[in-house]
Enzyme design. Structure first.
Site, PDB file in Angstrom:
ATOM      1  N   THR A 116       0.325  -5.517   9.308  1.00 15.26           N
ATOM      2  CA  THR A 116       0.607  -4.304   8.553  1.00 15.26           C
ATOM      3  C   THR A 116      -0.664  -3.539   8.202  1.00 15.26           C
ATOM      4  O   THR A 116      -1.740  -4.143   8.058  1.00 15.26           O
ATOM      5  CB  THR A 116       1.314  -4.677   7.234  1.00 15.26           C
ATOM      6  OG1 THR A 116       1.329  -3.541   6.375  1.00 15.26           O
ATOM      7  CG2 THR A 116       0.599  -5.789   6.492  1.00 15.26           C
ATOM      8  N   TYR A 140       1.485  -8.890  -0.507  1.00 14.19           N
ATOM      9  CA  TYR A 140       2.083  -8.649   0.815  1.00 14.19           C
ATOM     10  C   TYR A 140       0.972  -8.514   1.857  1.00 14.19           C
ATOM     11  O   TYR A 140       0.941  -9.233   2.867  1.00 14.19           O
ATOM     12  CB  TYR A 140       2.963  -7.391   0.772  1.00 14.19           C
ATOM     13  CG  TYR A 140       3.377  -6.913   2.136  1.00 14.19           C
ATOM     14  CD1 TYR A 140       4.162  -7.722   2.954  1.00 14.19           C
ATOM     15  CD2 TYR A 140       2.968  -5.668   2.622  1.00 14.19           C
ATOM     16  CE1 TYR A 140       4.528  -7.295   4.226  1.00 14.19           C
ATOM     17  CE2 TYR A 140       3.336  -5.239   3.881  1.00 14.19           C
ATOM     18  CZ  TYR A 140       4.103  -6.054   4.685  1.00 14.19           C
ATOM     19  OH  TYR A 140       4.452  -5.640   5.937  1.00 14.19           O
TER      20      TYR A 140
END
Ligand code: UDP
Length: 327
Positions: A116, A140
């Site tokens: 990501t 995350y």
């Protein structure tokens, strides 16, 4: 070629399975269906399982004899990761290690990992390149950095080859509306805007209007899920030809502010839904835009749907269809 796709029943995973199915890959989806759906798996075979279940994973690897793995199964909500970091480290990191462990044990030496843009945190330079420092600002992003590090270290001492694809903001849906974002609790901007337009949500909250951007709202690089899926096919072809491990950004290279997205959604849907300005959401970097020249130059990735209205339109058609169904 038999390919294992973890998380292949989820939003992004199901589009990748669709793209692979169209290319006639033999696909096994491994998904615990926590956020995925059986109907979303348009090709291949679904194995219902959890990556924490090492025994079942081992059995699945022994039985299926995979040639490559695409690892998509992960939690993806930034502010939830701040509230529940353990949940994210367990699923996104520990379970990824279980999977890599099985790959090593069963000599599956090709992995595509869904990483990501959140690995960069607040990048110093935008558009951001793959060699920018990794300073994630939420669990995350940190959980994905940890997997990238593990892949790198393991590949140095084994025949494992991997590609880490750092996704920017993935949106849109299958143009035939067979699959799309089906999570009822989805938090991503375009989906929330569309559900507000449909009336299933009361109001769209704009999180922060005091960022150092032209209109004060955050800027993101929105990429159509089918272009991202095509990038996975290219990565798979590259790994099958047996080359080196790689890290690629996957975005279009230009961004839109939250306010611009809201305006485009109003325009495409023709609905002037309610919007209010609220405070910043924790863990949001002001600007995330990809420099994607590396994947374009090295793999010849040419996006087909670099058009925000098209992204919104496909997602809108899907949302309208989904609102008529009971999932
Ligand atoms: N955002 C917003 N309202 C929402 C959802 C998102 O203002 O209901 C903003 C969010 O703060 C961020 C941008 O939209 O600046 C993109 O957020 P999203 O959750 O879609 O993706 P992320 O970049 O966090 O992965």
């Amino acid at each position: 070629m038999k390919i294992l796709v973890t998380g292949g029943a989820g939003y992004i995973g199901s589009h990748i399975v669709k793209a692979m199915g169209e290319k006639e890959y033999d696909i096994v989806v491994y998904d615990n269906l926590s956020y995925g759906y059986e109907w979303a798996v348009l090709y291949g075979q679904l194995v219902k399982g959890d990556l924490s279940d090492r025994e079942y994973l081992d059995l699945t690897f022994a039985k299926e004899k995979f040639d490559a793995v695409i690892h998509m199964a992960a939690f993806v909500v930034v502010d939830e990761s701040i509230m529940e970091p353990l949940k994210y480290y367990k699923n996104n990191f520990v379970n990824a290690l279980n999977l890599i462990d099985m790959c090593v044990k069963h000599n599956v030496n090709k992995i595509i990992f869904s990483s990501t843009a959140a690995v960069y945190g607040i990048p110093e330079k935008v558009p951001v390149r793959e060699n920018a420092p990794l300073f994630p600002i939420n669990p995350y992003g940190a959980s994905k950095v940890m997997v990238e590090q593990a892949l790198k270290d393991i590949s140095l001492v084994s025949n494992l080859r991997y590609i880490s694809l750092r996704y920017f903001n993935v949106a849109g849906a299958d143009p035939l509306s067979r699959i799309g974002q089906a999570r009822k609790d989805a938090t991503h901007l375009i989906t929330v805007c569309l559900r507000t337009a449909l009336g299933t949500r009361k109001c769209l909250d704009v999180f922060g209007t005091d960022y150092s951007t032209a209109d004060g709202t955050c800027i993101r690089d929105y990429i159509h899920v089918d272009d991202l899926s095509d990038a996975h096919i290219l990565c798979l072809e590259y790994l099958i030809s047996g080359d080196k491990s790689k890290i690629y950004n996957c975005g279009y290279g230009h961004g839109y502010s939250v306010k611009e997205v809201v305006e485009r959604v109003k325009d495409v849907t023709g609905i002037n839904f309610p919007v209010r300005h609220v405070g910043r959401r924790p863990g949001d970097p002001p600007v995330l835009v990809a420099d994607s020249s590396k994947i374009r130059n090295e793999l010849g990735w040419i996006p087909k749907y670099d058009n925000l209205d098209y992204i919104i339109k496909t997602a809108w058609d899907w949302e309208k269809k989904m609102s008529q169904l009971t999932l």
